[in-house]
Motif scaffolding. Structure first.
Motif, PDB file in Angstrom:
ATOM      1  N   GLY A  57       0.839  -1.206   0.000  1.00 54.95           N
ATOM      2  CA  GLY A  57       0.000   0.000   0.000  1.00 54.95           C
ATOM      3  C   GLY A  57       0.866   1.244   0.000  1.00 54.95           C
ATOM      4  O   GLY A  57       0.517   2.261  -0.615  1.00 54.95           O
ATOM      5  N   THR A  58       1.994   1.167   0.687  1.00 55.06           N
ATOM      6  CA  THR A  58       2.903   2.319   0.727  1.00 55.06           C
ATOM      7  C   THR A  58       3.414   2.632  -0.678  1.00 55.06           C
ATOM      8  O   THR A  58       3.497   3.801  -1.073  1.00 55.06           O
ATOM      9  N   ASP A 160      -6.305   7.445   0.820  1.00 56.55           N
ATOM     10  CA  ASP A 160      -5.601   6.313   1.418  1.00 56.55           C
ATOM     11  C   ASP A 160      -6.672   5.349   1.908  1.00 56.55           C
ATOM     12  O   ASP A 160      -7.224   5.497   2.998  1.00 56.55           O
ATOM     13  N   GLU A 163      -7.216   0.809   4.599  1.00 58.50           N
ATOM     14  CA  GLU A 163      -7.992   0.102   5.633  1.00 58.50           C
ATOM     15  C   GLU A 163      -9.468  -0.042   5.263  1.00 58.50           C
ATOM     16  O   GLU A 163     -10.242  -0.562   6.070  1.00 58.50           O
ATOM     17  N   SER A 184      -4.237  -1.512   0.667  1.00 60.82           N
ATOM     18  CA  SER A 184      -3.167  -2.354   1.222  1.00 60.82           C
ATOM     19  C   SER A 184      -3.686  -3.768   1.417  1.00 60.82           C
ATOM     20  O   SER A 184      -4.824  -3.956   1.868  1.00 60.82           O
ATOM     21  N   LYS A 189      -4.701  -6.779   7.145  1.00 63.98           N
ATOM     22  CA  LYS A 189      -5.843  -6.109   6.525  1.00 63.98           C
ATOM     23  C   LYS A 189      -7.005  -7.085   6.285  1.00 63.98           C
ATOM     24  O   LYS A 189      -6.873  -8.283   6.485  1.00 63.98           O
TER      25      LYS A 189
HETATM   26  C1  LIG Z   1      -3.797   4.020   6.674  1.00 68.97           C
HETATM   27  C2  LIG Z   1      -2.704   3.185   6.109  1.00 68.97           C
HETATM   28  N1  LIG Z   1      -1.989   3.679   5.082  1.00 68.97           N
HETATM   29  C3  LIG Z   1      -1.025   2.970   4.492  1.00 68.97           C
HETATM   30  C4  LIG Z   1      -0.707   1.695   4.922  1.00 68.97           C
HETATM   31  C5  LIG Z   1       0.447   1.005   4.261  1.00 68.97           C
HETATM   32  O1  LIG Z   1       0.120  -0.171   3.641  1.00 68.97           O
HETATM   33  P1  LIG Z   1       1.259  -1.309   3.437  1.00 68.97           P
HETATM   34  O2  LIG Z   1       1.547  -1.879   4.788  1.00 68.97           O
HETATM   35  O3  LIG Z   1       0.612  -2.290   2.526  1.00 68.97           O
HETATM   36  O4  LIG Z   1       2.456  -0.656   2.833  1.00 68.97           O
HETATM   37  C6  LIG Z   1      -1.439   1.130   5.986  1.00 68.97           C
HETATM   38  C7  LIG Z   1      -1.225  -0.226   6.516  1.00 68.97           C
HETATM   39  O5  LIG Z   1      -0.267  -0.872   6.626  1.00 68.97           O
HETATM   40  C8  LIG Z   1      -2.454   1.900   6.593  1.00 68.97           C
HETATM   41  O6  LIG Z   1      -3.142   1.412   7.622  1.00 68.97           O
END
Ligand SMILES: Cc1ncc(COP(=O)(O)O)c(C=O)c1O
Length: 383
Positions: A57-58, A160, A163, A184, A189
């Protein structure tokens, strides 16, 4: 007794079958038929036209900002009440984040405060390019209100939705409200690929550019030719197979988490000093995590006392997100408001909410929480 986690992965259907298919077909690469199918199937669920499956997700948030051309000298407004990944993605581009507090009625980005924050930064001469609005614990932001504010100040609205897969906003699936949205599939999740993410948009240009950037920005020629800096962000075909199987059960997962939330409300809703995350009138959440706020003087113990009582029984509960403006990393950044999320962090707790949580486990959790009443109120404030 096995430890109870906050939101562990939950295998429910054709995961093994589809992963075996990926292995048997030898598509063990960051591309392949399961990646293409996962993108198509997620588009159908979210009701958007275009998607690119990514490593996290990042990565999806980062590429969303990159395809908008955001970089050094630009500013991006961001929900303060979020996980650090949202703000980190802004910093990766060289842009400067500033933070805006949550609305106490929804716990998500406050549209009025955002309006004032944007007006203030723009009046000061800042080049504000985008707003990163975070759907929190499975509940969407108020996108009609945020959309008007963004249009008034001529900035792009990014969502974003890490969640909020499976939630809705005014009847439409979460993920179609921002100009671009990031999901993500991290292990905690509502559906997981162990690690993974997806960037979605109605814009083919942005998504195709993100797709190109996600595999080191190779130009379409036989040799390796590059005009811009790319990333290694694509999702593996093996993990996409896992994701497809998980996505099939999304409606059941949302229903189960909703039921878990309802059971907590039933057993704890009348307890003095315990309140639940407010449900916004404009949508329905996916109840990814059930969150409570503890008023120590009324309940007879504070949030930490409850958390530690659960931890002593091998049950994981966690404080709500520590807002970005209180993080040492971001303490010197500008913030508008801040007291709402600070108070939620001080008093809030996420309860075990995984879709495999049994009724018996939930009864045990509630029993331990109630038995914590009258225990010493912890003076241990989280820094
Ligand atoms: C609000 C939010 N943004 C971004 C992320 C990032 O996702 P990822 O862990 O898949 O990089 C998360 C969760 O990990 C999240 O809860």
């Amino acid at each position: 007794m096995a430890r109870i986690y906050l939101s562990p992965p939950h295998v429910t259907g054709r995961e093994l079958e589809l992963v075996q298919d990926a292995i048997a077909s030898n598509w063990i690469a960051p591309l392949g038929p399961h990646v293409d199918a996962f993108e198509r199937e997620l588009c159908a669920v979210v009701d958007v036209e275009h998607a690119v499956a990514l490593a996290s997700g990042t990565a999806a948030l980062h590429l969303a900002l990159v395809v908008l051309g955001i970089g050094p000298g630009d500013e991006v407004a961001c929900s303060s009440f979020t996980f650090a990944a949202s703000a980190n993605a802004i910093v990766y581009t060289g842009a400067t984040p500033f933070f805006v507090d949550a609305n106490p009625a929804t716990w998500t980005l406050d549209p009025e405060l955002l309006d004032r924050a944007l007006a203030d930064r723009i009046a000061a001469g800042a080049r504000v390019k985008a707003v990163l609005a975070v759907d929190l614990y499975g509940q969407c932001c108020d996108y009609d209100a945020l959309g008007k504010v963004c249009a008034r100040h001529d900035v792009v609205l990014l969502q974003d939705a890490a969640e909020s897969l499976g939630a809705t906003y005014r009847g439409a699936p979460a993920g179609g409200q921002g100009s671009l949205a990031a999901f993500s599939f991290n292990g905690n999740k509502i559906i997981t690929t162990s690690g993974g993410g997806m960037l979605v948009s109605q814009s083919p240009e942005w998504v195709e550019h993100a797709r190109k950037l996600s595999t080191q920005a190779r130009e379409p020629v036989a040799h390796y030719e590059h005009l811009e800096t790319g990333f290694n962000y694509r999702m593996s075909n093996l993990l996409a197979a896992l994701g497809r199987a998980q996505l099939e059960s999304l409606p059941e997962r949302v229903a189960t988490r909703r039921q878990i939330n309802a059971r907590y409300q039933e057993r704890l809703g009348d307890t003095p000093g315990i309140s639940f995350m407010p449900v916004a009138p404009y949508g329905s959440g996916n109840f990814w995590l059930t969150c409570i706020v503890v008023e120590p003087s009324e309940f007879g113990a504070d949030r930490e006392a409850i958390r530690l009582a659960l931890e002593a029984e091998e049950i994981e509960a966690r404080p709500l997100w520590k807002p970005m403006h209180l993080q040492p990393l971001y303490a010197r950044r500008r913030v508008y408001g801040g007291d709402v999320s600070a108070r939620l962090f001080e008093r809030g707790l996420c309860l075990p909410s995984g879709s495999a949580l049994t009724e018996t486990d939930q009864e045990r959790i509630v029993g331990i929480m109630l038995a914590a009443r009258g225990t010493k109120v912890s003076s241990d404030k989280l820094g």
